[in-house]
Design an enzyme around this catalytic site. Structure first.
Site, PDB file in Angstrom:
ATOM      1  N   ASP A 290       0.803  -1.238   0.000  1.00  0.00           N
ATOM      2  CA  ASP A 290       0.000   0.000   0.000  1.00  0.00           C
ATOM      3  C   ASP A 290       0.827   1.276   0.000  1.00  0.00           C
ATOM      4  O   ASP A 290       0.301   2.336   0.357  1.00  0.00           O
ATOM      5  CB  ASP A 290      -0.947   0.045   1.210  1.00  0.00           C
ATOM      6  CG  ASP A 290      -2.032  -1.018   1.141  1.00  0.00           C
ATOM      7  OD1 ASP A 290      -2.197  -1.620   0.074  1.00  0.00           O
ATOM      8  OD2 ASP A 290      -2.707  -1.220   2.159  1.00  0.00           O
ATOM      9  N   ASP A 514      -7.438  -6.229  10.368  1.00  0.00           N
ATOM     10  CA  ASP A 514      -6.945  -5.103   9.566  1.00  0.00           C
ATOM     11  C   ASP A 514      -6.774  -3.850  10.407  1.00  0.00           C
ATOM     12  O   ASP A 514      -6.041  -2.937  10.012  1.00  0.00           O
ATOM     13  CB  ASP A 514      -7.923  -4.793   8.438  1.00  0.00           C
ATOM     14  CG  ASP A 514      -8.023  -5.912   7.427  1.00  0.00           C
ATOM     15  OD1 ASP A 514      -6.990  -6.500   7.079  1.00  0.00           O
ATOM     16  OD2 ASP A 514      -9.154  -6.209   6.982  1.00  0.00           O
TER      17      ASP A 514
END
Length: 576
Positions: A290, A514
């Protein structure tokens, strides 16, 4: 076998094929004594679109109580049915395992099986066969054998990369994750699956809280390896100003800590991976999840821009950090670097697609790195995008309106992860990467099975009812990324499942959160992101929709039992 003998066998196989019968020939002289196993593969009958093959396997090693023969096709051959073995196929990879009545294969013993298949174009004989992970038709004691791993002149031996590190290899099962999975009711069904080992802070190199460090994992991988090839999957994840658009996965290093990143994180990892003790392992590193995509989509005048991402674009430390990691780790002969490439619901739009490939090339040629340090790219890491959407395509229209105009697709050129990964691979080659690069797809949480999985397209009332009624991905919005409600385990890890795809992997260990549903004080540098809060009504990056997150989630990376149970319940393919 000598190089002359190998060439002779290849010539014999070519002669046989030209006569209408393709055959993999094996030597019949006393040289076989040093060959651990032989496979005789013959195409007995062949017509325009199909063929029948017969295979005989001879075991020259210790007796076996079960066996499995594996090979991969270079073309599009598909096995349609077989006999005397349980034959399965995933992509180009085929496995033939024993039936109960022929499981015993004694030393010097042989077993035969056959099958029917289809093909188009050419029907080449597979180049390599293995029996229980051991390469057949090769003498491992002959230093002149071109496929002998001990041959220093062998381009496939230690010190040289293979084209796909996952081919012909087992993949490391992390004992820490495996124990957590096995402790869950029903978890033993998946606890033997390989997952990634996340190095998400400097302390993780030596182990956190008495847990396993990098050397511990590599030592455990050597034990699991035995005489086989073994892949170890590492996630390299501690950039300065990490994950500038998602607070839940912020890291310990500030935006300007590039020197600390190099000297205290990458250099110690490289020193361990360089240890000759681990030279027989195939070490796959996935580089900085990311990070680079944020510089394309969350900067400048875009509605999704953040000040943190603007800072990282301006100071160049994402590009420098990725380049340095590629250069240092790519210099190690048995390390295979894969750069994170987001997912189709992030980079699949025209404004993001080509610019991302260009930026990745910039990073891969900075800080001493070259494109030769890049084995490939990974998509969908820790995300939920469906592997394949079978009920609609981007080319479909409803009442004259394109699927691209639906609210879900929103002008994206891709509707699923595999089509995106294959297309992005071509874009990356156009941007200057080697044509041999391969893609990994994280399928750990993109199965979307269970009772909510559609069995066909939606109603054709409108383009939105058509897409929403047929899509497997049941998220509220494709931008939702945190602990998604309704998700399931996806395809199990496997090598070479499709053209251009090196492997499906479970890089994100299923059951690891997450991010936390509420703010939790911690010493791991992790913030609280409202996208992990099930009551959050969204932001520009998810179209101001509800977050779709599960409640009561712990910090990112911590075990989340409720999520793991949901993933098993909704697995697709379903668990047995």
């Amino acid at each position: 076998m000598s190089r002359t003998r190998t060439a002779l066998l290849a010539a014999l196989a070519l002669i046989a094929a030209s006569a209408g019968t393709a055959v993999a020939v094996v030597p019949s002289d006393t040289a076989l004594a040093a060959v651990p196993c032989t496979v005789d593969y013959k195409v007995q009958n062949q017509w325009d679109t199909g063929f029948t093959a017969a295979v005989t396997v001879t075991n020259n090693s210790a007796a076996k109580s079960s066996w499995a023969v594996k090979w991969s096709y270079a073309g599009n051959q598909k096995v349609t049915g077989g006999w005397n073995a349980k034959i399965t196929q995933s992509g180009t990879a085929v496995t033939a395992a024993n039936e109960t009545y022929n499981a015993t294969l004694g030393a010097g013993g042989s077993v035969s099986f056959g099958f029917n298949g289809t093909y188009s174009g050419t029907n080449a004989v597979p180049a390599t066969f293995t029996l229980d992970g051991v390469t057949c038709n090769v003498d491992p004691t002959d230093p002149t054998d071109p496929t002998d791993p001990t041959d220093p002149t062998d381009p496939t031996g230690p010190g040289a990369k293979v084209d796909n590190p996952y081919s012909g290899a087992k993949v490391y099962v992390n004992p820490e994750w495996s124990a957590k999975a096995a402790a869950e009711p029903g978890g033993s069904r998946v606890s033997n699956q390989p997952t990634g080992v996340w190095l998400d802070r400097i302390a993780a190199i030596d182990g956190v809280g008495g847990g396993m460090g990098l050397r511990d994992h590599l030592d455990a991988a050597l034990q699991q390896k035995g005489s086989n090839e073994e892949v170890v999957q590492l996630v390299i994840y501690d950039l300065p100003g990490r994950d500038c658009a998602a607070l839940a996965s912020n890291g310990e290093l500030g935006p300007t800590d590039i020197d600390k990143y190099k000297s205290q994180f990458i250099d110690p990892i490289a020193a361990i991976l360089s240890d000759s003790k681990y030279s027989s392992l195939r070490i796959v590193t996935t580089i900085e999840i990311d990070s680079l995509p944020n510089l394309v989509t969350n900067t400048g005048s875009r509605a999704t821009a953040t000040p943190q991402c603007d800072t990282m674009l301006a100071n160049g430390n994402y590009v420098k950090g990725v380049g340095y990691a590629l250069a240092k780790l790519g210099a190690i002969p048995n390390v295979y670097n894969y750069i994170d490439a987001g997912h189709h619901g992030w980079l699949g739009w025209d404004d993001n697609f080509a610019p991302s490939a260009t930026l990745f090339h910039q990073a891969a040629t900075s800080e001493g790195a070259t494109v030769d340090d890049v084995q490939g790219f990974i998509t969908n890491t820790a995300n939920y995008s469906a592997l394949k959407e079978n009920n609609f395509t981007v080319n479909d229209t409803v009442g004259g309106t394109s699927v691209r105009q639906s609210k879900w697709v929103d002008w994206n050129r891709y509707v699923d992860e595999q089509s995106y990964a294959q297309a992005f691979r071509s874009q990356l080659v156009s941007a200057g990467f080697n044509s041999t690069i391969g893609m990994l797809i994280d399928t750990s949480r993109n199965g979307w099975g269970g009772s909510a999985r559609p069995t066909g397209p939606g109603a054709t009332t409108s383009v939105d009812t058509y897409v929403d009624g047929g899509r497997y991905d049941r998220r509220i919005h494709i931008g939702n990324w945190c602990n998604q409600s309704g998700a399931g385990l996806g395809e199990r890890p496997q090598a070479a499942p499709a053209a251009g795809i090196d492997a499906y992997v479970w890089m994100k260990p299923p059951g690891e959160s997450d991010g936390s549903s509420t703010a939790i004080a911690n010493d791991e540098g992790k913030g609280f992101d409202r996208m992990c809060d099930p009551t959050y009504t969204g932001n520009a990056r998810n179209g101001n929709n509800m977050s779709g997150a599960l409640p009561n989630a712990p910090l990112s990376g911590h075990w989340f039992s409720a999520q793991f149970q949901q993933l098993m319940q909704n697995a697709y393919p379903p668990l047995g």
